[in-house]
Design a protein around this motif. Structure first.
Motif, PDB file in Angstrom:
ATOM      1  N   PRO A 167       0.917  -1.184  -0.054  1.00  0.00           N
ATOM      2  CA  PRO A 167       0.484  -0.017   0.121  1.00  0.00           C
ATOM      3  C   PRO A 167       0.945   1.204  -0.108  1.00  0.00           C
ATOM      4  O   PRO A 167       1.321   1.791   1.073  1.00  0.00           O
ATOM      5  CB  PRO A 167      -0.629  -0.026   0.812  1.00  0.00           C
ATOM      6  CG  PRO A 167       0.151  -1.229   2.441  1.00  0.00           C
ATOM      7  CD  PRO A 167       0.476  -1.715   1.208  1.00  0.00           C
ATOM      8  N   ASP A 168       1.332   1.417  -0.870  1.00  0.00           N
ATOM      9  CA  ASP A 168       2.500   2.920  -1.569  1.00  0.00           C
ATOM     10  C   ASP A 168       1.283   4.174  -1.682  1.00  0.00           C
ATOM     11  O   ASP A 168       2.048   4.820  -2.614  1.00  0.00           O
ATOM     12  CB  ASP A 168       3.553   2.376  -2.325  1.00  0.00           C
ATOM     13  CG  ASP A 168       2.664   1.769  -3.536  1.00  0.00           C
ATOM     14  OD1 ASP A 168       1.906   1.671  -4.351  1.00  0.00           O
ATOM     15  OD2 ASP A 168       4.033   0.807  -4.516  1.00  0.00           O
TER      16      ASP A 168
ATOM     17  N   ARG B 137      -4.142   4.206   1.923  1.00  0.00           N
ATOM     18  CA  ARG B 137      -3.320   4.243   3.560  1.00  0.00           C
ATOM     19  C   ARG B 137      -4.036   5.655   4.497  1.00  0.00           C
ATOM     20  O   ARG B 137      -3.990   5.841   5.034  1.00  0.00           O
ATOM     21  CB  ARG B 137      -2.231   4.265   3.415  1.00  0.00           C
ATOM     22  CG  ARG B 137      -1.286   4.238   2.878  1.00  0.00           C
ATOM     23  CD  ARG B 137       0.095   5.032   2.068  1.00  0.00           C
ATOM     24  NE  ARG B 137       1.036   4.530   3.402  1.00  0.00           N
ATOM     25  CZ  ARG B 137       1.887   3.590   3.989  1.00  0.00           C
ATOM     26  NH1 ARG B 137       1.429   2.675   3.252  1.00  0.00           N
ATOM     27  NH2 ARG B 137       2.040   3.926   5.203  1.00  0.00           N
ATOM     28  N   LEU B 138      -5.644   5.099   3.550  1.00  0.00           N
ATOM     29  CA  LEU B 138      -6.793   5.722   4.672  1.00  0.00           C
ATOM     30  C   LEU B 138      -7.468   5.040   5.821  1.00  0.00           C
ATOM     31  O   LEU B 138      -6.644   3.879   6.326  1.00  0.00           O
ATOM     32  CB  LEU B 138      -7.879   5.843   3.727  1.00  0.00           C
ATOM     33  CG  LEU B 138      -7.515   6.800   2.317  1.00  0.00           C
ATOM     34  CD1 LEU B 138      -8.705   6.889   1.528  1.00  0.00           C
ATOM     35  CD2 LEU B 138      -7.288   7.820   2.160  1.00  0.00           C
TER      36      LEU B 138
ATOM     37  N   ALA C  71      -8.481  -1.417  -1.210  1.00  0.00           N
ATOM     38  CA  ALA C  71      -8.000  -0.616  -0.753  1.00  0.00           C
ATOM     39  C   ALA C  71      -8.026   0.250   0.356  1.00  0.00           C
ATOM     40  O   ALA C  71      -9.104   0.751   0.703  1.00  0.00           O
ATOM     41  CB  ALA C  71      -7.042   0.112  -1.826  1.00  0.00           C
ATOM     42  N   SER C  72      -7.251   0.776   1.694  1.00  0.00           N
ATOM     43  CA  SER C  72      -7.463   0.454   2.847  1.00  0.00           C
ATOM     44  C   SER C  72      -8.689   0.407   3.712  1.00  0.00           C
ATOM     45  O   SER C  72      -9.119  -1.209   2.931  1.00  0.00           O
ATOM     46  CB  SER C  72      -8.222   2.873   2.318  1.00  0.00           C
ATOM     47  OG  SER C  72      -7.151   3.078   2.170  1.00  0.00           O
ATOM     48  N   PRO C  73      -8.883   0.660   4.822  1.00  0.00           N
ATOM     49  CA  PRO C  73      -9.727  -0.049   5.583  1.00  0.00           C
ATOM     50  C   PRO C  73     -10.935  -0.552   5.088  1.00  0.00           C
ATOM     51  O   PRO C  73     -12.017   0.648   4.252  1.00  0.00           O
ATOM     52  CB  PRO C  73     -10.014   0.475   6.869  1.00  0.00           C
ATOM     53  CG  PRO C  73      -9.377   1.411   6.969  1.00  0.00           C
ATOM     54  CD  PRO C  73      -8.086   1.574   5.386  1.00  0.00           C
ATOM     55  N   CYS C  74     -12.023  -1.825   5.138  1.00  0.00           N
ATOM     56  CA  CYS C  74     -13.650  -1.753   4.745  1.00  0.00           C
ATOM     57  C   CYS C  74     -14.158  -0.667   5.835  1.00  0.00           C
ATOM     58  O   CYS C  74     -14.967  -0.832   5.242  1.00  0.00           O
ATOM     59  CB  CYS C  74     -13.312  -3.141   4.879  1.00  0.00           C
ATOM     60  SG  CYS C  74     -12.966  -3.988   6.881  1.00  0.00           S
ATOM     61  N   TRP C  75     -13.707  -0.267   6.884  1.00  0.00           N
ATOM     62  CA  TRP C  75     -14.886   0.693   7.564  1.00  0.00           C
ATOM     63  C   TRP C  75     -14.327   1.959   6.955  1.00  0.00           C
ATOM     64  O   TRP C  75     -14.918   2.848   7.455  1.00  0.00           O
ATOM     65  CB  TRP C  75     -14.241   1.109   8.569  1.00  0.00           C
ATOM     66  CG  TRP C  75     -12.492   1.527   9.658  1.00  0.00           C
ATOM     67  CD1 TRP C  75     -12.186   2.555   9.614  1.00  0.00           C
ATOM     68  CD2 TRP C  75     -11.643   0.461   9.672  1.00  0.00           C
ATOM     69  NE1 TRP C  75     -11.033   2.300  10.067  1.00  0.00           N
ATOM     70  CE2 TRP C  75     -10.470   1.115   9.966  1.00  0.00           C
ATOM     71  CE3 TRP C  75     -11.681  -1.221   9.845  1.00  0.00           C
ATOM     72  CZ2 TRP C  75      -9.585   0.430   9.932  1.00  0.00           C
ATOM     73  CZ3 TRP C  75     -10.243  -2.294   9.930  1.00  0.00           C
ATOM     74  CH2 TRP C  75      -9.613  -0.709   9.992  1.00  0.00           C
ATOM     75  N   SER C  76     -13.924   2.339   5.714  1.00  0.00           N
ATOM     76  CA  SER C  76     -13.663   3.488   5.537  1.00  0.00           C
ATOM     77  C   SER C  76     -15.133   3.718   4.514  1.00  0.00           C
ATOM     78  O   SER C  76     -14.839   2.890   3.004  1.00  0.00           O
ATOM     79  CB  SER C  76     -12.487   3.941   4.419  1.00  0.00           C
ATOM     80  OG  SER C  76     -12.412   4.938   3.705  1.00  0.00           O
ATOM     81  N   ASP C  77     -15.266   5.146   3.941  1.00  0.00           N
ATOM     82  CA  ASP C  77     -15.703   4.898   2.859  1.00  0.00           C
ATOM     83  C   ASP C  77     -15.800   5.002   1.648  1.00  0.00           C
ATOM     84  O   ASP C  77     -16.541   5.283   0.547  1.00  0.00           O
ATOM     85  CB  ASP C  77     -16.904   6.939   3.093  1.00  0.00           C
ATOM     86  CG  ASP C  77     -17.992   6.945   4.592  1.00  0.00           C
ATOM     87  OD1 ASP C  77     -18.153   5.496   4.190  1.00  0.00           O
ATOM     88  OD2 ASP C  77     -18.000   7.716   4.557  1.00  0.00           O
ATOM     89  N   ASP C  78     -14.325   5.489   1.553  1.00  0.00           N
ATOM     90  CA  ASP C  78     -13.093   5.178   0.406  1.00  0.00           C
ATOM     91  C   ASP C  78     -12.519   3.907   0.394  1.00  0.00           C
ATOM     92  O   ASP C  78     -11.498   4.162  -0.361  1.00  0.00           O
ATOM     93  CB  ASP C  78     -12.484   6.325   0.462  1.00  0.00           C
ATOM     94  CG  ASP C  78     -13.106   7.795   0.655  1.00  0.00           C
ATOM     95  OD1 ASP C  78     -13.413   8.457  -0.134  1.00  0.00           O
ATOM     96  OD2 ASP C  78     -13.324   8.876   1.582  1.00  0.00           O
ATOM     97  N   TYR C  79     -13.422   3.237   0.312  1.00  0.00           N
ATOM     98  CA  TYR C  79     -12.847   1.320   0.541  1.00  0.00           C
ATOM     99  C   TYR C  79     -12.989   1.553  -0.691  1.00  0.00           C
ATOM    100  O   TYR C  79     -13.603   1.721  -1.687  1.00  0.00           O
ATOM    101  CB  TYR C  79     -13.540   1.051   1.371  1.00  0.00           C
ATOM    102  CG  TYR C  79     -13.282  -0.805   1.514  1.00  0.00           C
ATOM    103  CD1 TYR C  79     -11.941  -1.143   2.015  1.00  0.00           C
ATOM    104  CD2 TYR C  79     -13.857  -1.835   0.979  1.00  0.00           C
ATOM    105  CE1 TYR C  79     -11.339  -2.242   1.758  1.00  0.00           C
ATOM    106  CE2 TYR C  79     -13.777  -3.448   0.871  1.00  0.00           C
ATOM    107  CZ  TYR C  79     -12.909  -3.671   1.168  1.00  0.00           C
ATOM    108  OH  TYR C  79     -12.015  -4.882   1.205  1.00  0.00           O
TER     109      TYR C  79
END
Length: 342
Positions: free
Chosen positions: A200-201, A206-207, A232-240
């Motif tokens: 994850p670069d 990386r949110l 990419a990014s965590p599943c709890w992010s709206d921006d997943y």
């Protein structure tokens, strides 16, 4: 991905959404479907074999298979819980991301599980079950144990390319989750050195406090390219969101230098749909259309719960042979079912 291994085993899934157009006061036209397909369905997966469609998703307490030949009637599909984890042991709870694959004359179910007494990343791994029967909803499932990955990790998948079978998963590598690949000796054993092919670069990977790549899925391109989508990014992010790796035709999948990464997400929030991730691919019943299935949330701030629901939509290809997923289609808006649906 299983339905495209070797000579191409397609996969398809279909559905009527849970919050349907009728519930909104508008009749849904014949020959259409609406997203989401079900009220719950994180990490959805589909497989097609001989015109029958199998669907599964994360339930956490076991694995249930859905079976249907009707692309528009998933909610009424036959279903059966085919495996319940043991009360104790390395694969006792938090069952995630099941995938059904037909390899040779057996069915294989790959899934993520966590050891009893733990809930941390270090005690998660990918496991596999085998069923030698003709019917995956029947027969006996044999526990083949933990895939011998070099690291703890999640979200295993497998595909065949140029006569060899490969396994890809998301290992925990310090504070990051990356993507790693290895050749397979058999459907439950890796051989040779495991290679990390992506980390994850990018800022969008990386949110919200975590650096994560997960949920890899194989997609063959029309020009012979190999593609791997990932979440990419965590599943709890709206921006997943979904990212994309590409390897040129004839490349060695075990060579990290063979893979290039798209600079931006290839499927992300939009049209009132959030946290688009953990996808799969399938063909329409007549084999003429490419479709994607993924989970998403219906509103902002819904986080990483079992309310994540399965969505499907047709996709095409760019002039240079890359998948073009577009934005998520809006929920509860009728869409044409995959071509060839009866």
């Amino acid at each position: 991905m299983q339905f495209w291994t070797g000579a191409l085993i397609g996969a398809a899934l279909f559905a009527a959404g849970t919050a349907t157009a009728q519930e909104a006061g508008t009749a849904k036209p014949a020959g259409t479907y609406t997203n989401p397909l079900l009220p719950s369905g994180p990490d959805p997966w589909i497989t097609q074999v001989d015109g029958t469609y199998y669907y599964m998703h994360t339930q956490r307490d076991g694995i249930t298979l859905f079976r249907t030949r009707n692309i528009a009637d998933l909610a009424n599909a036959e279903r059966k819980k085919v495996w319940t984890p043991p009360k104790e042991g390395a694969n006792a709870h938090l069952i995630w991301a099941p995938e059904l694959h037909r390899i040779g004359k057996s069915w294989f179910l790959y899934y993520t599980a966590t050891a009893s007494g733990f809930s941390d990343d270090a005690h998660r791994a990918v496991f596999v079950l085998e069923n030698k029967g003709a019917d995956p909803l029947g027969g006996t499932w044999i526990d083949r144990g933990r895939i011998n990955t070099a690291h703890a990790g999640i979200d295993g998948t497998t595909f065949q390319y140029r006569g060899k079978r490969y396994f890809v998963y998301s290992p925990y590598l310090g504070p990051d989750s990356g993507l790693a690949i290895a050749e397979m000796k058999n459907p439950w054993t890796l051989k040779g050195k495991e290679q990390v092919i992506a980390m994850p670069d990018q800022p969008w990977e990386r949110l919200d406090g975590r650096q994560i790549l997960e949920g890899p899925e194989f997609l063959p391109g029309p020009r012979g390219d190999l593609f791997l989508t990932y979440s990419a990014s965590p599943c709890w992010s709206d921006d997943y969101a979904l990212g994309l790796l590409r390897a040129a035709p004839g490349a060695n999948p075990l060579d990290p230098k063979a893979w290039s990464k798209a600079p931006a997400p290839v499927l992300h929030k939009g049209n009132g749909v959030y946290a688009t991730g953990h996808n799969g691919f399938f063909l329409s019943p007549d084999g003429k259309e490419n479709w994607i299935i993924y989970h998403a949330n219906s509103a902002a701030g819904m986080k990483c719960t079992l309310k994540r629901a399965p969505h499907i939509q047709k996709f095409g290809w760019t002039a240079d042979g890359r998948p073009d997923f577009g934005l998520p289609v809006p929920e509860n808006v009728p869409q044409p079912v995959p071509s060839g649906t009866k």
